[in-house]
Write a protein that holds these residues in place. Structure first.
Motif, mmCIF file in Angstrom:
data_model
loop_
_atom_site.group_PDB
_atom_site.id
_atom_site.type_symbol
_atom_site.label_atom_id
_atom_site.label_comp_id
_atom_site.label_asym_id
_atom_site.label_seq_id
_atom_site.Cartn_x
_atom_site.Cartn_y
_atom_site.Cartn_z
ATOM 1 N N GLY A 92 0.820 -1.196 0.000
ATOM 2 C CA GLY A 92 0.000 0.000 0.000
ATOM 3 C C GLY A 92 0.857 1.251 0.000
ATOM 4 N N VAL A 93 0.405 2.241 -0.708
ATOM 5 C CA VAL A 93 1.061 3.538 -0.613
ATOM 6 C C VAL A 93 0.032 4.488 -0.016
ATOM 7 C CG1 VAL A 93 2.717 3.187 -2.467
ATOM 8 C CG2 VAL A 93 0.476 4.088 -3.013
ATOM 9 N N PRO A 94 0.496 5.477 0.742
ATOM 10 C CA PRO A 94 -0.468 6.366 1.389
ATOM 11 C C PRO A 94 -1.420 6.969 0.366
ATOM 12 C CG PRO A 94 1.768 6.837 2.134
ATOM 13 C CD PRO A 94 1.879 5.844 1.031
ATOM 14 N N SER A 95 -2.674 7.133 0.773
ATOM 15 C CA SER A 95 -3.660 7.687 -0.143
ATOM 16 C C SER A 95 -3.266 9.060 -0.631
ATOM 17 C CB SER A 95 -5.012 7.777 0.556
ATOM 18 O OG SER A 95 -5.327 6.553 1.142
ATOM 19 N N VAL A 96 -2.459 9.754 0.178
ATOM 20 C CA VAL A 96 -2.103 11.125 -0.210
ATOM 21 C C VAL A 96 -1.268 11.124 -1.489
ATOM 22 C CG1 VAL A 96 -2.174 11.919 2.162
ATOM 23 C CG2 VAL A 96 -0.013 11.192 1.192
ATOM 24 N N THR A 97 -0.774 9.981 -1.896
ATOM 25 C CA THR A 97 -0.026 9.928 -3.155
ATOM 26 C C THR A 97 -0.964 9.817 -4.351
ATOM 27 O OG1 THR A 97 0.076 7.530 -3.169
ATOM 28 C CG2 THR A 97 1.850 8.659 -2.026
#
Lengths: 536, 1149
Positions: free
Chosen positions: B849-854
């Motif tokens: 997962g990558v942070p949603s902010v990306t």
């Protein structure tokens, strides 16, 4: 002879073997060349690509409306959490009654994450990618560059503004994401100053470069100014709010004006002088988006009663989930000439469309009132005969279906008027003409004095169920929010099933609900010290 | 033992001799050697002394030395004595008799003396010890040694004037002649060997004594026939699949089972094909230790296919299902085209060394399927047909109408503020009230489910000349499912051709055609649909809203009648394998295979259908084309250097490509609906077209060396290089080695006298393999379409979607250590194998997962390590092995423990050990269930005030906790329920296995096959789905449980709630899914031969099979293997398991 034969055999073999080796030894064989996918380079390195990237931002903005999560809760989740609504059923009901989306781990938080947190961060970061690409792309027509950046910046500002107001602890950035920096740990939220600096500079750029008149559906200078005014209100910069709002209302260049009557505000495809931002949804057209149940969530199930068929005039087919509560209905009833509850924004009465009683009002169920303290089959009344918000019922909707495809109003000039009025009340200037412009159009008598309560009440009458109420009372502050929620949310004793129990939103309200919980899955991806909102 | 006088008839001998030479020349049978000595008078062989100073020489050389020392000769099939080594004592004299007697005891061979010729046979007792290394004792030790042996040396007199001439033909299981089969008279020891036509002739000396004819052949079950007055015999031998000398198909070649270095399992095909299904995977269940079959997702629907999971999940995002190699050709995707009746054998490659030859896709097990092939000889036809009936099996009831009404009343009472019941007219529609008042309800199971039926016919044909052999088969399979409108029809044609072009060049050409016709049922809600209301009106028409429009639920019958969903598929598979012998030792083979599958799916939902009404009818046409080709160049060098060393080198270079193309068209809005989906061109609404095209390629190089030292030590080493197109640009290729050694302990001197041990072999292998991501284009930066519309005009929008491209995407590497023991004891009273393995997947392909902010959600990423380890045991026993009565038992048992050992570091180098979003936890298995610990139901009088669940500081507090709610444990005892109180539940079984017993008495066969899974845990959707089938809301019907009410406080089930899901319902629903099932019960009868002799048919078998006859489990559902969701469907949500009964008939010529 035998040896000779052997040599021939070896040769035949060698040729065969060699041929097949050559066939694969080139590295090209393993290279991937997708034939039905577009290379992202097209999006970020060509003029047409950048423009198509901007189009995708509109699609992301629309996504929460036509995403079929729990009967399209994305379109009504914010409406369900207000002092003006009674939420009857469904998952949206649980959210609206503060039974769900009250903890970082409950399912409601996950739904909201996909509809809001993830969605608007996706929008803002795709906008960032376009901005950075357009800024750095050589040879791009400067005018195109400014257009692309202006629209992208509008969406970045709008996304961050929505996220900030919902989730409070957010992180903003102007950096594009790659695999190299995607795993950089985000340790802390951005400060309010960082957030507003970015939002304001983005909106300033958008205001500067967007035109007043653009293709219907596109954001315009007016849209950007309207949002800028809302941002300024949030920051308490009343002068700026006033300036931006008045510009939209009164600037000679502004094409915007209030439509003549309340019945015209939501009629047709919404391509009118009042609209400032409209999500475009259309049947049978590439890019037209999917159907949604926004209106069905807000309209009662009157069609269940024999002798009446669902028709758009009466609101269309609904399942009575988020309804105007008595507090709102009473506000509308204060002036009996106010026509906003006369089948324009709200419908109070339903009529038989067939059978012996055709044309007569249906009165087989009744609410609890002073005259009738027991009501008449109250549960059924709320389910089938309760007043509805019919703002999103469209003329060309299919009356037999819950799912509709028609444009959805997001921002309109009436709100700009009320922003201007509020800003004046809070600073200087005569707010009355702006409030009364709204009231007079609704055939309500003008007010002669105005304070903040007047603004709150008028916003309720004019703008309720358009998704702004939560933000408005939050902007008024914790105290206002607590007061409104603890006194008016739900329908109290008028719906005894919910009164004074776990389903009573007035009792469920807690101070910290003023910020939504950040879903645990989202928190987990951020640094260990990244702050959840207080109280969760 | 008989020692007979003999006189020698040289004419007969000469005739025999000539015949032998003729057929050797004619068919180039490689391994039959015949030698004759001069005519000599018969002697007592006991008086002949043999000098036995042999030092580890082959038996063949011993025979040759004996021939040199005496005037006796040996006649034998050299296959029989292959690899047997003999060591004698210097200056030691043994009598010829003693020598033969001892050799017989140690090797299981039999010797029969005809004049000066000694015939060598496979022993009557084929299970006899088969020692490959023999140490002759000295003459002083010999008498003692001989006493322990069960030997068979038959000395006979070959009479010139026999009393009776008998003759006949020996054929194999398909009716083809068996060359060089041994025919012998049991009582006299007299014998003969069949010729090129399988014919034999025997001049019986003493017909009074001669009563039994014994016919044997390597790899076949020995038969005994009473001679009586009969003089002409037609004997058909059946395959002996239990023999140690069984030939096993391994990658790129075959091997004797006793020479296997790797873990290879062979399936008992007889048992496997008893399952009446088209799904070969389903047949493998319980047949191979370590193999699980996953039957979720509609795989039990007619024509459905399942997945196999071997030795646990070794990959998360990479490929996890095994591959299928059909006649040496790797298949991509399923093997739906294979008709079970065409299968000759199924083998399963288990360890890395065995799999290494098939490379990157083989890590999860390789199923080797060999189909039947033609044989030289007359045309032979065989037939197999069966009919099956299927009925749903379940261990629960649904609520009746009145019970359901009570449930709803209770559910609404729970949500009512003052705790009173609501009026019936507030919670039931008029139609429902009418139904309740009249006590007339709908039984949806009656309305919707039927008895399923299967009909299967396969007609096979073999024919062949010397240079061309053909096997052909026609198959027809038809299944009518238990859900209405689910049906499947399959017609298949297979032609396998072997063509010899010249001495050097031969080729195999196989063509397989398949036509499938599938009807896919609409989703059918059998459990959840309310019983209140009416299914049909007074005129017998289906009612659209059976419970009135309030519930808005549309009758499943209505949707069935208003929808149509068909799929037509055509498969075409052609394989060409020319083989060229460059020299005697060096062979080149080209393998080319082309698979082409097309399918067209059409669906129409009418304007009256629940999903089609919005759009005035929806038509969908889905065209798919899959094309795969495979080319392999194989070079094999096979050499025996001298007595002690032999070896084999194989080089393979291979490429394959898989192309997938799909065009999906959806049109909506139809004025005339009579054309169904075929009228799609008349759509007046929207038309949506989606085009999808992917290409995945792999390329590889492989070298393998096998080495055999003294027939005691065997080594195989493999090195391969794999390239995959799905990997990122700079990471396409991965190299992996594998090595395996085996030690045949039974050939060692120190075990040569251990007569109870027939075979004992240790195996160790270690090697790694590469595994790639299954989805293409994930390392590329691509954009998806996000079109929009402005003021009625379409605008094209493109943007990258949620998957962040990883430009370092590469293979994961799976390294497996495997050690095993193959054994056979007490003359094969007990035999089998035990394996232990430890497999590690490194650079694990996973989602990160990558942070949603990306703006992205995740990327595919190589990191971490996953371990699978376990034991596998397979045992078999021939308890009784007599002509009239055979009883055998077999069982296999396996366990697997799966554990994630390592994950990855965050951007700052700190170790991450948990990923809640994708459910990865270091120290736990993949797919582990992490949830709160269910602790019963809250009861009146419990301490609610101090309940951790109610504490406002808990992460999801329940301020209104009350009796009937689900209780969970505060694991850490801090008075709060927080994320830390969650516990892990491993869903994988502790072990699973099967047990089967087979009794064969005078042609009557009885087979019982049990399958057991112990300790599996699952979230049972029957208990966890709030709105459907678990029915806590009272809006839909569900599985009947004694739910909590204030009057009847249940300690096991929560209180219904019309409004919201009871909290912790998933924790509550974690249940043990252990079970024991009698999967197959089969009774077969082989018609007596004398009934058939006039019909030129050798074997007719009729049988009755019961499938899923009985299941013992606590897990509620249709089957512990298939979770029931809210709807039964042949699409994706689960098709129920069934109990079935089959009657079948098999005819063989």
């Amino acid at each position: 002879m035998r040896t000779y034969k052997k040599i021939i055999n070896m040769r035949v073999f060698a040729v065969l073997f060699f041929v097949s080796m050559v066939f694969v030894s080139c590295q090209d064989f393993l290279e991937e060349q997708p034939s039905t996918l577009i290379d992202s380079n097209y999006v970020y390195t060509t003029e047409e690509g950048l423009e198509s990237g901007v189009v995708s931002l509109y699609t992301f903005y629309r996504d929460r409306y036509d995403n079929n999560v729990q009967d399209y809760m994305g379109s009504v989740l914010l409406q369900s959490r207000s002092d003006l609504a009674f939420v009857r059923s469904g998952y949206t009901g649980l959210i609206g009654r503060y039974q769900r989306f009250v903890s970082p781990v409950d399912l409601g938080s996950q739904f909201a994450s996909s509809l809001f947190w993830k969605n608007f961060f996706k929008l803002s970061s795709k906008a960032t990618d376009l901005i950075n690409a357009a800024e750095n792309l050589e040879g791009l027509d400067p005018e195109v560059r400014d257009q692309v950046i202006a629209e992208a910046k509008f969406f970045r500002a709008e996304s961050y503004f929505i996220l900030y107001r919902m989730y409070n602890n957010i992180y903003v950035t102007t950096e594009s994401v790659t695999v190299d920096n995607a795993f950089a740990v985000i340790q802390d939220r951005s400060t309010d100053a960082e957030i507003f600096d970015l939002i304001n500079s983005d909106l300033d750029f958008a205001i500067e470069h967007l035109d007043w008149d653009r293709q219907f559906g596109r954001v315009t200078k007016g849209t950007a100014k309207h949002v800028k005014a809302k941002v300024a209100m949030w920051e308490g910069d009343w002068e700026e709010a006033k300036t931006q709002a008045l510009d939209v209302i009164e600037s000679p260049d502004s094409p915007h004006s209030l439509v003549s009557s309340t019945s015209n505000v939501f009629s047709g495809d919404l391509n009118n002088s009042e609209q400032l931002m409209t999500v475009q949804i259309q049947d049978d057209l590439l890019g037209g988006g999917a159907a949604n149940m926004m209106s069905a969530n807000l309209v009662t199930q009157y069609f269940q009663i024999s002798g009446i068929e669902s028709n758009v005039e009466q609101g269309g087919r609904g399942f009575s989930r988020v309804l105007p509560n008595l507090y709102l209905l009473n506000l509308l009833a204060e002036d009996e000439n106010d026509n906003r509850d006369d089948d324009t924004y709200f419908r109070l009465k339903y009529f038989y469309t067939s059978g012996p009683e055709i044309g007569q009002q249906i009165q087989i169920y009744g609410p609890i009132t002073e005259e009738d303290p027991d009501g008449n089959n109250v549960t059924r009344y709320y389910q089938r005969l309760h007043p509805s918000c019919i703002k999103f019922a469209n003329d060309d909707d299919d009356p037999t279906n819950y799912r509709q495809t028609s444009n959805i109003m997001v921002y309109r000039l009436a709100e700009t008027y009320l922003i201007a009025a509020e800003a004046m009340i809070r600073s200087s200037g005569d707010a009355l003409p702006y409030i009364n412009a709204i009231r007079e159009r609704a055939n309500a008598s003008p007010v002669t004095s105005a304070d903040l309560q007047t603004i709150l009440d008028e916003r309720a009458r004019e703008l309720s169920f358009e998704g702004q109420r939560w933000f408005t009372i939050k902007r008024f502050g914790q105290e206002t929010m607590n007061f409104q929620m603890r006194n008016f949310a739900g329908d109290g004793e008028f719906f005894p099933n919910n009164f004074n129990n776990e389903k009573d939103p007035r009792l469920n309200w807690q101070d910290h609900f003023i910020n939504f919980p950040i879903a645990q899955d989202d928190i987990n991806l951020l640094g260990p010290g990244y702050p959840q909102n207080d109280g969760y | 033992m008989n020692i007979m006088k003999k006189t020698f008839n040289w004419k007969q001998k000469l005739w025999k001799m000539t015949r032998f030479f003729l057929f050797i020349a004619a068919v180039q049978l490689t391994a039959l050697t015949t030698l004759f000595a001069n005519e000599a008078a018969s002697q007592e062989i006991k008086s002949i002394s043999i000098e036995s100073s042999w030092n580890d020489i082959t038996l063949e050389d011993v025979f040759s030395d004996v021939q040199d020392q005496t005037d006796y000769t040996f006649t034998y099939d050299s296959k029989l004595i292959e690899n047997i080594k003999v060591t004698g004592v210097e200056n030691n004299d043994l009598s010829l008799f003693n020598l033969l007697y001892y050799l017989s005891g140690k090797t299981g061979l039999q010797f029969s003396l005809e004049g000066k010729n000694i015939l060598v046979y496979e022993g009557v007792n084929k299970l006899n010890a088969r020692r490959n290394s023999i140490n002759l004792p000295s003459s002083t030790e010999l008498p003692q040694a001989l006493e322990k042996l069960k030997s068979s040396v038959i000395l006979q007199v070959d009479s010139a004037t026999g009393d009776q001439l008998i003759s006949g033909q020996v054929t194999d299981e398909t009716g083809q002649p068996l060359i060089a089969a041994t025919v012998r008279i049991k009582e006299t020891g007299q014998g003969a060997i069949t010729d090129a036509n399988g014919q034999f002739q025997l001049d019986v000396v003493d017909s009074a004594e001669a009563r039994t004819l014994v016919i044997s052949y390597v790899g076949y079950a020995t038969q005994e026939i009473l001679i009586g007055d009969q003089t002409d015999f037609s004997v058909q031998l059946g395959l002996d699949d239990s023999a140690l000398n069984e030939i096993v198909v391994v990658g790129y070649g075959t091997q004797r089972k006793s020479d296997l270095v790797s873990a290879v399992a062979t399936t008992d095909l007889e048992k496997a094909t008893l399952s009446p299904t088209t799904d070969v995977n389903e047949m493998l269940r319980g047949r191979i230790a370590g193999l699980q079959v996953s039957v979720g997702g509609g795989s039990l629907r007619p024509g459905g296919t399942s997945d196999i999971i071997f030795r646990g999940r070794s990959s998360i995002e990479g490929n996890t299902t095994g591959i299928y190699v059909v006649d040496g050709v790797v298949r991509n995707g399923g093997i739906e085209d294979i008709n079970p009746d065409d299968i000759a054998s199924i083998e399963f490659l288990k360890d890395a060394s065995a799999q290494a030859i098939y490379g990157s896709r083989a890590v999860n097990g390789v199923v080797l399927i060999t189909t039947k092939r033609g044989k030289t000889g007359e045309i032979a036809v065989n037939y197999h047909g069966y009919r099956t009936t299927r009925n749903i099996e379940r261990n629960f009831d649904v609520y009746s109408g009145q019970e359901f009404a009570d449930l709803r009343r209770e559910a609404f009472r729970t949500t009512n503020a003052d705790g009173t019941f609501l009026n019936d007219d507030e919670i039931f529609s008029d139609v429902e009230l009418e139904s309740l008042n009249n006590n007339r309800f709908v039984d949806w199971e009656d309305e919707l489910l039927t008895t399923g039926q299967i009909d299967n016919h396969t007609l096979g044909l073999t024919a062949g000349s010397e240079n061309t052999q053909v096997y052909g088969s026609l198959g027809y399979f038809n299944e009518e499912g238990i859900i209405p409108s689910s049906a499947y029809t399959r017609s298949s044609l297979r032609v396998n051709v072997n063509q010899k072009v010249n001495e050097k060049l031969s080729a195999r050409i196989d063509v397989n055609l398949l036509n499938e016709d599938t009807e896919r049922a609409a989703n059918v809600n059998v459990i959840g649909f309310s019983p209140l209301g009416r299914a049909f009106d007074d005129n017998g028409n289906v009612i659209k809203f059976p419970s009135g429009e309030d519930g808005t639920a549309i009758s499943p019958l209505w949707n069935l009648q208003e929808s149509d969903h068909d799929e037509i598929g055509n498969d075409f598979i052609v394989t060409l394998l020319p083989t060229y012998e460059i020299t005697d030792d060096l062979t080149y083979q080209l393998k080319g295979s082309l698979t082409r599958r097309t399918s067209e799916r059409g669906q129409y939902l009418s304007s009256e259908h629940g999903s089609g009404d919005t759009d005035n009818g929806i038509a969908r046409i889905d065209n798919q084309l899959r094309e795969a080709y495979l080319i392999e160049n194989i070079l094999t060098y096979d050499k025996t250097f001298n007595d002690k060393h032999s070896g084999n080198l194989t080089f393979v270079q291979a490429v394959d490509e898989n192309d997938f193309t799909r065009t999906f068209t959806e049109g909506t809005g139809f004025i005339n609906e009579s054309l169904g989906y075929d009228g799609i061109s008349n759509a007046i609404g929207s038309v949506f077209v989606n085009r999808d095209k992917t290409r995945v390629r792999t390329a590889s190089f492989m070298g393998r060396a096998r080495y055999n030292l003294l027939d005691k030590y065997l080594v195989t080493a493999t090195l391969r290089s794999d390239g995959a197109s799905v990997n990122a640009d700079e990471f396409k290729w991965t190299n992996n080695p594998a090595v395996a050694v085996a030690w045949k302990l039974h050939n060692e001197d120190f075990l040569s006298n251990a007569n109870d041990i027939d075979q004992l072999k240790m195996r160790v292998s270690y090697g790694s393999l590469a595994n790639a991501l299954t989805r293409p284009y994930t390392s590329l930066f691509t954009a998806d379409e996000f079109n929009y519309v402005f003021n009625g005009q379409s605008a094209a929008g493109y943007a990258p979607n949620v998957i962040l491209p990883n430009q370092q995407l590469r293979h994961e590497t799976i390294t497996t250590f495997n050690t095993g023991l193959d054994f056979s004891l007490f003359n094969r009273l007990l035999f089998g194998s035990i394996d232990y393995y430890d497999s590690r997947t490194k650079d694990l392909l996973l989602r990160r997962g990558v942070p949603s902010v990306t703006g992205f959600q995740y990327t595919f990423f190589n990191a971490g390590e996953l371990q699978n380890k376990g034991f596998e045991i397979g045992l078999q026993s021939y308890v009784i092995d007599k002509e009239d009565l055979r009883v055998s038992l077999s069982t296999n048992w396996s366990n697997n423990s799966n554990e994630l050992i390592e994950l990855y570091n965050d951007g700052e180098g700190n170790e991450i050990t948990e990923d809640d979003a994708y459910n990865y936890f270091v120290g736990q298995p993949i797919g582990v269930i992490r949830n709160y610990q269910y602790d019963g139901i809250w009861q009146e009088g419990d301490d609610f005030a101090n309940a951790p669940q109610a504490n406002p500081d808990s992460i999801d507090p329940q301020p209104d906790l009350r009796p009937g709610d689900i209780r969970v444990q505060d694991i850490n005892g801090d008075g709060l329920i927080t994320l830390d109180d969650r516990v892990f539940t491993d869903g994988n079984p502790d072990w699973f296995g099967s047990f089967s017993t087979n009794v064969n008495y005078k042609g009557v066969e009885l087979l019982a096959d049990f399958y057991a899974v112990k300790g599996a845990q699952r979230v049972n959707p029957i208990l966890s789905t709030f709105n459907n089938i678990s029915a806590y809301s009272g809006s839909n019907n569900g599985v009947q449980v004694p739910y909590y009410t204030p009057e009847n406080p249940s300690a096991a089930f929560p209180r219904p709630n019309a409004d919201s899901t009871p909290k912790y319902l998933n924790a509550f629903a974690i249940r043990d899914a252990s079970y024991l099932r009698l999967r197959t019960l089969n009774l077969g009868y082989n018609l007596p031969e004398n009934l058939l002799s006039n019909l030129k048919i050798n074997n007719v078998k009729v049988y009755l099979t019961g499938t899923n006859v009985f299941t013992d489990t606590d897990y509620l559902g249709y089957s512990p293997e298939v979770n029931v969701r809210n709807t039964l469907s042949s699409a994706d949500t689960g098709y129920p398991d069934a109990k079935s009964f089959t009657f079948g008939i098999k005819i063989q010529p």
